[in-house]
Design a protein around this motif. Structure first.
Motif, short mmCIF file in Angstrom:
data_model
loop_
_atom_site.label_atom_id
_atom_site.label_comp_id
_atom_site.label_asym_id
_atom_site.label_seq_id
_atom_site.Cartn_x
_atom_site.Cartn_y
_atom_site.Cartn_z
N PHE A 19 10.11 -25.07 -13.85
CA PHE A 19 10.51 -25.03 -15.17
C PHE A 19 11.19 -26.40 -15.69
CE2 PHE A 19 13.43 -24.53 -19.00
CZ PHE A 19 12.56 -24.20 -19.83
N ASN A 20 11.96 -27.13 -14.60
CA ASN A 20 12.70 -28.09 -14.80
C ASN A 20 12.07 -29.38 -14.44
OD1 ASN A 20 15.10 -26.88 -16.00
ND2 ASN A 20 15.94 -26.61 -13.96
N TYR A 21 10.89 -29.20 -13.42
CA TYR A 21 10.39 -30.39 -13.00
C TYR A 21 8.83 -30.15 -13.20
CZ TYR A 21 14.59 -31.01 -10.75
OH TYR A 21 15.85 -31.86 -10.42
N ALA A 22 7.95 -31.34 -13.30
CA ALA A 22 6.75 -31.19 -13.37
C ALA A 22 6.05 -31.38 -12.01
CB ALA A 22 5.90 -32.46 -14.36
N ILE A 23 5.82 -30.50 -11.44
CA ILE A 23 5.47 -30.40 -9.95
C ILE A 23 4.17 -31.06 -9.71
CG2 ILE A 23 5.30 -29.17 -7.51
CD1 ILE A 23 8.18 -29.40 -8.68
N GLU A 24 3.86 -32.15 -8.95
CA GLU A 24 2.33 -32.60 -8.77
C GLU A 24 1.79 -32.47 -7.47
OE1 GLU A 24 2.89 -36.99 -9.56
OE2 GLU A 24 2.91 -36.77 -11.44
N ASP A 25 2.60 -32.29 -6.38
CA ASP A 25 2.08 -32.33 -4.95
C ASP A 25 3.21 -31.01 -4.51
OD1 ASP A 25 0.68 -32.44 -2.78
OD2 ASP A 25 1.48 -34.33 -2.35
N THR A 26 2.87 -30.41 -3.49
CA THR A 26 3.54 -29.61 -2.52
C THR A 26 3.29 -29.95 -1.00
OG1 THR A 26 1.77 -27.73 -2.70
CG2 THR A 26 3.60 -27.69 -4.29
N ILE A 27 4.24 -29.70 -0.41
CA ILE A 27 4.04 -29.93 1.21
C ILE A 27 4.96 -29.15 1.95
CG2 ILE A 27 6.04 -31.80 1.34
CD1 ILE A 27 4.00 -33.05 3.30
N GLU A 28 4.46 -28.47 2.84
CA GLU A 28 5.36 -27.58 3.81
C GLU A 28 6.09 -28.18 4.78
OE1 GLU A 28 4.06 -23.21 5.59
OE2 GLU A 28 3.35 -25.00 6.91
N ALA A 29 7.21 -27.81 5.20
CA ALA A 29 7.97 -28.66 6.10
C ALA A 29 8.86 -27.48 7.02
CB ALA A 29 8.96 -29.72 5.55
N GLY A 30 9.20 -27.86 8.14
CA GLY A 30 10.06 -27.08 8.90
C GLY A 30 11.67 -27.80 8.93
N ILE A 31 12.88 -26.91 8.99
CA ILE A 31 14.14 -27.33 8.89
C ILE A 31 14.85 -27.19 10.13
CG2 ILE A 31 16.07 -27.00 7.58
CD1 ILE A 31 14.72 -25.21 5.60
N SER A 32 15.62 -28.27 10.51
CA SER A 32 16.50 -28.12 11.62
C SER A 32 17.89 -27.29 11.54
CB SER A 32 16.85 -29.48 12.12
OG SER A 32 17.53 -29.34 13.56
N GLY A 128 7.76 -34.19 -7.58
CA GLY A 128 7.75 -34.09 -9.17
C GLY A 128 8.64 -35.04 -9.95
N TYR A 129 8.37 -34.91 -11.20
CA TYR A 129 9.06 -35.55 -12.21
C TYR A 129 10.00 -34.57 -12.86
CZ TYR A 129 6.16 -39.30 -10.89
OH TYR A 129 5.40 -40.19 -10.10
N GLY A 130 11.26 -34.91 -13.38
CA GLY A 130 11.91 -34.28 -14.38
C GLY A 130 11.50 -33.93 -15.74
N LYS A 131 11.33 -32.80 -16.36
CA LYS A 131 10.77 -32.44 -17.61
C LYS A 131 11.75 -32.85 -18.66
CE LYS A 131 7.52 -28.72 -16.81
NZ LYS A 131 7.25 -27.53 -17.07
N ASN A 132 11.63 -33.25 -19.70
CA ASN A 132 12.62 -33.50 -20.75
C ASN A 132 12.56 -32.42 -21.72
OD1 ASN A 132 10.32 -34.00 -22.50
ND2 ASN A 132 10.27 -36.11 -22.83
N LYS A 133 13.30 -32.12 -22.68
CA LYS A 133 13.16 -31.02 -23.57
C LYS A 133 11.96 -30.40 -24.30
CE LYS A 133 18.13 -30.80 -24.66
NZ LYS A 133 19.15 -30.70 -25.70
N VAL A 134 11.22 -31.76 -24.92
CA VAL A 134 9.81 -31.23 -25.39
C VAL A 134 9.13 -30.61 -24.46
CG1 VAL A 134 7.98 -32.42 -26.46
CG2 VAL A 134 10.25 -33.37 -27.12
N ASP A 135 9.01 -30.98 -23.18
CA ASP A 135 8.06 -30.37 -22.24
C ASP A 135 8.74 -29.08 -22.13
OD1 ASP A 135 6.55 -32.76 -22.10
OD2 ASP A 135 7.91 -33.50 -20.24
N LYS A 136 9.80 -28.85 -21.71
CA LYS A 136 10.34 -27.47 -21.63
C LYS A 136 10.05 -26.55 -22.62
CE LYS A 136 14.09 -28.85 -18.67
NZ LYS A 136 15.52 -29.10 -18.60
N ARG A 137 10.21 -26.95 -23.90
CA ARG A 137 9.75 -26.18 -25.23
C ARG A 137 8.38 -25.85 -25.19
NH1 ARG A 137 13.94 -29.11 -28.42
NH2 ARG A 137 12.23 -30.81 -28.76
#
Length: 156
Positions: A19-32, A128-137
């Motif tokens: 909702f808050n970000y326009a997600i363009e790409d996803t990637i899977e990663a592990g965590i230490s 991704g990039y953060g959405k502004n209020k117009v995009d969220k609406r």
């Protein structure tokens, strides 16, 4: 403390991220992580809502996530609940993500935290990039229209 231990499947999801970000790409990663942190995650004591990836030297770290201590293990094992945790990626993937982070307005946020079929903890990262209020609406309007459309079609 939840009683059910999560062996495989989804542990935590960041629903606000899409909702808050326009997600363009996803990637899977592990965590230490340490053993006590994994045990806490298996009990579901993790929050990834405030998480983001940041660069430190040549590596990427996941900051802002909180892994709570198990009440039964807190006196034996001591770890920082909000410490940055290193992301485990191939060098080419890491270089690509670091390059995207250098673009203005780009951020990397965790979307899901889950155990894969082999029992390894993975994080699904969204670039991704953060959405502004117009995009969220606009997102809210589209979601409400889809709900109303399905109600109308269901009634026919």
């Amino acid at each position: 403390m939840p009683r059910q231990i999560i062996k495989s499947g989804q542990v935590s999801e960041n629903r606000k991220a899409r909702f808050n970000y326009a997600i363009e790409d996803t990637i899977e990663a592990g965590i230490s992580l340490t053993g006590a942190e994994i045990k806490s995650i298996r009990y579901g004591l993790v929050t990834i809502v405030d998480g983001f990836a940041q660069r430190r030297g040549d590596n990427l770290y996941l900051a802002g996530i909180e892994i709570q201590k198990l009440p039964t293990a807190a006196r034996y094992v001591n770890f920082d609940e909000r410490r940055p945790r290193q992301l485990l990626l191939h060098r080419a993937q890491m270089n690509r993500l670091i390059g995207k982070l250098q673009e203005k307005g780009t951020t990397i946020v965790p979307l899901k935290l889950y155990f894969n079929s082999r029992g390894r903890l993975k994080v699904l990262l969204g670039v991704g990039y953060g959405k502004n209020k117009v995009d969220k609406r606009e997102t809210i309007k589209r979601r409400e229209w889809d709900k109303n459309k399905s109600r109308i079609l269901k009634g026919r």
